[in-house]
Design an enzyme around this catalytic site. Structure first.
Site, PDB file in Angstrom:
ATOM      1  N   GLY A 142       0.868  -1.171   0.000  1.00 52.53           N
ATOM      2  CA  GLY A 142       0.000   0.000   0.000  1.00 52.53           C
ATOM      3  C   GLY A 142       0.900   1.213   0.000  1.00 52.53           C
ATOM      4  O   GLY A 142       1.851   1.287  -0.784  1.00 52.53           O
ATOM      5  N   GLU A 143       0.654   2.107   0.905  1.00 47.49           N
ATOM      6  CA  GLU A 143       1.475   3.315   0.982  1.00 47.49           C
ATOM      7  C   GLU A 143       2.007   3.388   2.417  1.00 47.49           C
ATOM      8  O   GLU A 143       1.246   3.582   3.362  1.00 47.49           O
ATOM      9  CB  GLU A 143       0.610   4.515   0.625  1.00 47.49           C
ATOM     10  CG  GLU A 143       1.340   5.576  -0.164  1.00 47.49           C
ATOM     11  CD  GLU A 143       2.286   6.368   0.729  1.00 47.49           C
ATOM     12  OE1 GLU A 143       3.440   6.621   0.311  1.00 47.49           O
ATOM     13  OE2 GLU A 143       1.889   6.721   1.846  1.00 47.49           O
ATOM     14  N   SER A 144       3.304   3.217   2.552  1.00 49.99           N
ATOM     15  CA  SER A 144       3.868   3.021   3.895  1.00 49.99           C
ATOM     16  C   SER A 144       3.671   4.238   4.803  1.00 49.99           C
ATOM     17  O   SER A 144       3.468   4.087   6.007  1.00 49.99           O
ATOM     18  CB  SER A 144       5.349   2.657   3.798  1.00 49.99           C
ATOM     19  OG  SER A 144       6.059   3.638   3.062  1.00 49.99           O
ATOM     20  N   CYS A 185       6.164  -5.414   0.371  1.00 48.02           N
ATOM     21  CA  CYS A 185       6.298  -4.091  -0.228  1.00 48.02           C
ATOM     22  C   CYS A 185       6.227  -2.973   0.822  1.00 48.02           C
ATOM     23  O   CYS A 185       7.173  -2.795   1.582  1.00 48.02           O
ATOM     24  CB  CYS A 185       5.282  -3.934  -1.353  1.00 48.02           C
ATOM     25  SG  CYS A 185       5.758  -2.665  -2.527  1.00 48.02           S
ATOM     26  N   ARG A 202      12.853   3.327  -0.729  1.00 45.15           N
ATOM     27  CA  ARG A 202      11.496   3.335  -1.285  1.00 45.15           C
ATOM     28  C   ARG A 202      11.533   3.595  -2.787  1.00 45.15           C
ATOM     29  O   ARG A 202      12.422   4.288  -3.267  1.00 45.15           O
ATOM     30  CB  ARG A 202      10.654   4.436  -0.627  1.00 45.15           C
ATOM     31  CG  ARG A 202      10.375   4.196   0.832  1.00 45.15           C
ATOM     32  CD  ARG A 202       9.534   5.321   1.410  1.00 45.15           C
ATOM     33  NE  ARG A 202       8.187   5.353   0.845  1.00 45.15           N
ATOM     34  CZ  ARG A 202       7.334   6.348   1.063  1.00 45.15           C
ATOM     35  NH1 ARG A 202       7.688   7.390   1.788  1.00 45.15           N
ATOM     36  NH2 ARG A 202       6.139   6.315   0.526  1.00 45.15           N
ATOM     37  N   ILE A 256       5.479  -3.479  -7.612  1.00 42.88           N
ATOM     38  CA  ILE A 256       4.698  -2.267  -7.884  1.00 42.88           C
ATOM     39  C   ILE A 256       5.293  -1.123  -7.073  1.00 42.88           C
ATOM     40  O   ILE A 256       5.201  -1.125  -5.847  1.00 42.88           O
ATOM     41  CB  ILE A 256       3.213  -2.460  -7.500  1.00 42.88           C
ATOM     42  CG1 ILE A 256       2.624  -3.667  -8.255  1.00 42.88           C
ATOM     43  CG2 ILE A 256       2.411  -1.195  -7.812  1.00 42.88           C
ATOM     44  CD1 ILE A 256       1.255  -4.074  -7.765  1.00 42.88           C
ATOM     45  N   ARG A 257       5.895  -0.174  -7.743  1.00 38.12           N
ATOM     46  CA  ARG A 257       6.596   0.927  -7.048  1.00 38.12           C
ATOM     47  C   ARG A 257       7.339   0.375  -5.827  1.00 38.12           C
ATOM     48  O   ARG A 257       7.231   0.863  -4.715  1.00 38.12           O
ATOM     49  CB  ARG A 257       5.615   2.029  -6.631  1.00 38.12           C
ATOM     50  CG  ARG A 257       5.170   2.901  -7.801  1.00 38.12           C
ATOM     51  CD  ARG A 257       4.076   3.882  -7.421  1.00 38.12           C
ATOM     52  NE  ARG A 257       2.827   3.192  -7.136  1.00 38.12           N
ATOM     53  CZ  ARG A 257       2.305   3.015  -5.937  1.00 38.12           C
ATOM     54  NH1 ARG A 257       2.886   3.494  -4.870  1.00 38.12           N
ATOM     55  NH2 ARG A 257       1.175   2.376  -5.796  1.00 38.12           N
ATOM     56  N   HIS A 295       4.898  -8.810  -4.481  1.00 38.89           N
ATOM     57  CA  HIS A 295       3.536  -9.111  -3.990  1.00 38.89           C
ATOM     58  C   HIS A 295       3.092 -10.528  -4.342  1.00 38.89           C
ATOM     59  O   HIS A 295       2.341 -10.702  -5.310  1.00 38.89           O
ATOM     60  CB  HIS A 295       2.542  -8.146  -4.646  1.00 38.89           C
ATOM     61  CG  HIS A 295       2.685  -6.725  -4.225  1.00 38.89           C
ATOM     62  ND1 HIS A 295       1.974  -6.183  -3.190  1.00 38.89           N
ATOM     63  CD2 HIS A 295       3.465  -5.736  -4.705  1.00 38.89           C
ATOM     64  CE1 HIS A 295       2.294  -4.903  -3.041  1.00 38.89           C
ATOM     65  NE2 HIS A 295       3.201  -4.616  -3.949  1.00 38.89           N
ATOM     66  N   GLU A 348       0.774 -12.121  -3.087  1.00 42.51           N
ATOM     67  CA  GLU A 348      -0.692 -12.193  -2.979  1.00 42.51           C
ATOM     68  C   GLU A 348      -1.376 -11.790  -4.283  1.00 42.51           C
ATOM     69  O   GLU A 348      -2.557 -12.059  -4.477  1.00 42.51           O
ATOM     70  CB  GLU A 348      -1.183 -11.322  -1.799  1.00 42.51           C
ATOM     71  CG  GLU A 348      -1.226  -9.816  -2.044  1.00 42.51           C
ATOM     72  CD  GLU A 348       0.137  -9.118  -2.004  1.00 42.51           C
ATOM     73  OE1 GLU A 348       1.170  -9.825  -1.910  1.00 42.51           O
ATOM     74  OE2 GLU A 348       0.168  -7.879  -2.095  1.00 42.51           O
TER      75      GLU A 348
HETATM   76  N1  GLN Z   1       5.842   2.794  -2.906  1.00 44.04           N
HETATM   77  C1  GLN Z   1       5.105   2.395  -1.738  1.00 44.04           C
HETATM   78  C2  GLN Z   1       5.700   3.016  -0.471  1.00 44.04           C
HETATM   79  O1  GLN Z   1       6.761   3.538  -0.515  1.00 44.04           O
HETATM   80  C3  GLN Z   1       5.068   0.884  -1.615  1.00 44.04           C
HETATM   81  C4  GLN Z   1       4.357   0.290  -2.805  1.00 44.04           C
HETATM   82  C5  GLN Z   1       3.626  -0.987  -2.555  1.00 44.04           C
HETATM   83  O2  GLN Z   1       3.390  -1.409  -1.423  1.00 44.04           O
HETATM   84  N2  GLN Z   1       3.204  -1.611  -3.629  1.00 44.04           N
HETATM   85  O3  GLN Z   1       5.108   2.971   0.538  1.00 44.04           O
END
Ligand code: GLN
Length: 191
Positions: free
Chosen positions: A46-48, A78, A105, A134-135, A171, A173
């Site tokens: 997600g977004e940390s 992630c 990150r 993913i990112r 990921h 999942e």
């Molecule tokens: N780029 C996100 C972060 O820095 C992590 C991306 C992800 O969990 N798919 O939090």
């Protein structure tokens, strides 16, 4: 066995579905009291920054840190890996600070925000499985000799384990493969 999935933001349902496919009871963790019921926990992607801020405010963070330090099996995917890290190279924030890794990150650069690599992972899967990034972050430095490298892509560490803590930059999942979830359940939670 009850496995919690931190349910604040991000890829929660995909982890729950993989756990269910392995006949494991999956519990969404939204409040700190729910941490009492579990034998292991997954911190999803997600977004940390967002996840870190929310768990700090609702009290999950402090309780989770204590449980992990006492041996609760934990797997961060992630953003979850970023939450576990003691150091974040390109961020001034720190979250759970429990695993001896420094992460970077969004480390694979903006042109290749997302990609899939098929890899065989020793001890985890005899067959090649898709690793979905993913990112994604990667582990830029190991901060102690207690961390075991599980996998590298182009020389970059993307999966590692330190005793009861597992971190993957990708990921599992989001793929059909259950191998990583099986590894976490059978090799880390069933002790
Ligand atoms: N780029 C996100 C972060 O820095 C992590 C991306 C992800 O969990 N798919 O939090």
């Amino acid at each position: 066995m009850n496995i919690g999935v931190l349910s604040v933001q991000g890829g929660v349902i995909e982890h729950i579905n993989h756990l269910k496919a392995l006949d494991v009871e999956a519990i969404e963790i939204k409040k700190k009291e729910e941490l009492d019921e579990i034998d292991g926990i997954i911190l999803p992607g997600g977004e940390s920054t967002t996840i870190g801020k929310i768990i700090s405010e609702n009290g999950i963070k402090d309780k989770l840190v204590e449980l992990i330090k006492n041996g609760l099996p934990v797997w961060g995917t992630c953003a979850g890996m970023i939450l576990l890290a003691k150091e974040i190279k390109n961020d001034r924030r720190r979250h759970l600070c429990v695993m001896d890794i420094e992460v970077e990150r969004n480390a694979f650069g903006s042109q290749i925000n997302s990609f899939i690599v098929n890899s065989k992972l020793e001890n985890i899967s005899n067959e090649s499985i898709p690793l979905i990034f993913i990112r994604a972050p990667y582990i830029s430095t190991l901060l102690s000799g207690n961390v075991e490298i599980i996998h590298k892509i182009d020389g970059k560490i993307v999966a590692a384990r330190q005793k009861n803590m597992l971190a993957t930059a990708f990921h599992p999942e989001l793929s059909d493969s259950l191998e990583f979830h099986k590894y976490f359940i059978e090799r880390m939670c069933k002790q």
